[in-house]
Design a protein around this motif. Structure first.
Motif, PDB file in Angstrom:
ATOM      1  N   ALA A  87       0.833  -1.202   0.000  1.00  0.00           N
ATOM      2  CA  ALA A  87       0.000   0.000   0.000  1.00  0.00           C
ATOM      3  C   ALA A  87       0.869   1.255   0.000  1.00  0.00           C
ATOM      4  CB  ALA A  87      -0.925  -0.005   1.213  1.00  0.00           C
ATOM      5  N   ARG A  91       0.133   2.948  -3.441  1.00  0.00           N
ATOM      6  CA  ARG A  91      -0.855   4.005  -3.238  1.00  0.00           C
ATOM      7  C   ARG A  91      -0.199   5.349  -2.964  1.00  0.00           C
ATOM      8  NH1 ARG A  91      -6.698   4.152  -0.345  1.00  0.00           N
ATOM      9  NH2 ARG A  91      -6.900   6.405  -0.224  1.00  0.00           N
ATOM     10  N   TYR A  92       0.878   5.338  -2.186  1.00  0.00           N
ATOM     11  CA  TYR A  92       1.508   6.594  -1.794  1.00  0.00           C
ATOM     12  C   TYR A  92       2.825   6.863  -2.509  1.00  0.00           C
ATOM     13  CZ  TYR A  92      -1.960   6.444   1.928  1.00  0.00           C
ATOM     14  OH  TYR A  92      -3.140   6.379   2.622  1.00  0.00           O
TER      15      TYR A  92
END
Length: 232
Positions: A87, A91-92
């Motif tokens: 993640a 995602r980041y």
């Protein structure tokens, strides 16, 4: 029997003798000397190349972490950290050298956040959980954290910061009106057996930032590399 015990006690080696044996050539904890950045440094010959390797090699079904009624095996904690690492990366956009701040009580997610960050070459910024909003703001700006994982008490303080630039992951929030994405929501669609993202991490890469007390001014961030943490 008493004489035997007395003889055994008298033959006990000293601490220095024990260390000399354990760190001798060919032993598991063999110590050698290397020149690193122009300085002579004592190092463990057989140490893992990184925390990433250490965590991966330590997986088992033995109990690793106990929190209240919750139990995590070494393997379960590693899998949780791999889900979070995916993640963080996808995602980041967390890459090697990026800062991931962590500030919360001693929840299992603290451990997962530390393992995930350091396993993908990011720098885990272990922030003082006692810090107030202005101190948290200064720390986030100082280290340049891209993401911060925080529990409800820290979320309440983060909510007092105007124009917060750091992305927030909320750990075990107790209200529905909190800032950030909830930890469990973040990893919900990531398979439990997902592999840790492939990242080359070595002993000289920075691993952590811990802050000084700041008793005479703003706290200062002290950086430790992967070798520092493994050797300790």
């Amino acid at each position: 029997s008493l004489n035997h015990d007395h003889d055994r006690f008298m033959s006990t080696i000293t601490r220095q003798e024990a260390l000399a044996q354990l760190t001798a050539a060919g032993q598991d904890y063999e110590i050698n000397q290397q020149t690193i950045d122009g300085l002579p440094i004592r190092t463990f010959s057989n140490a893992p190349e990184s925390l990433r390797q250490l965590f991966a090699d330590a997986t088992s079904e033995a109990t690793f972490y106990v929190f209240g009624d919750e139990r995590y095996t070494f393997n379960e904690m590693y899998c949780l950290s791999a889900r979070l690492a995916n993640a963080l990366k996808h995602r980041y956009g967390i890459a090697k050298g990026d800062r991931v701040a962590i500030s919360m009580r001693n929840y299992p997610e603290w451990v997962a956040a530390f393992m995930a960050s350091t396993s993908i070459g990011a720098v885990a910024v272990a922030m003082n959980a006692w810090w107030e909003a202005d101190e948290i703001e200064q720390g986030l700006e100082d280290c340049g954290a891209t993401v911060m994982l925080a529990d409800q008490e820290r979320l309440d303080r983060l909510a007092q910061i105007d124009n917060l630039q750091t992305k927030i992951i909320a750990v075990r929030p107790t209200t529905s009106e909190h800032i950030g994405v909830e930890f469990q929501t973040l990893i919900a669609d990531i398979p439990a057996d997902v592999a840790m993202p492939e990242v080359a991490v070595d002993q000289e890469d920075p691993a952590t930032i811990f802050y000084t007390s700041g008793s005479t001014g703003f706290p200062k961030g002290a950086v430790a590399n992967q070798r520092n943490i493994i050797s300790a």
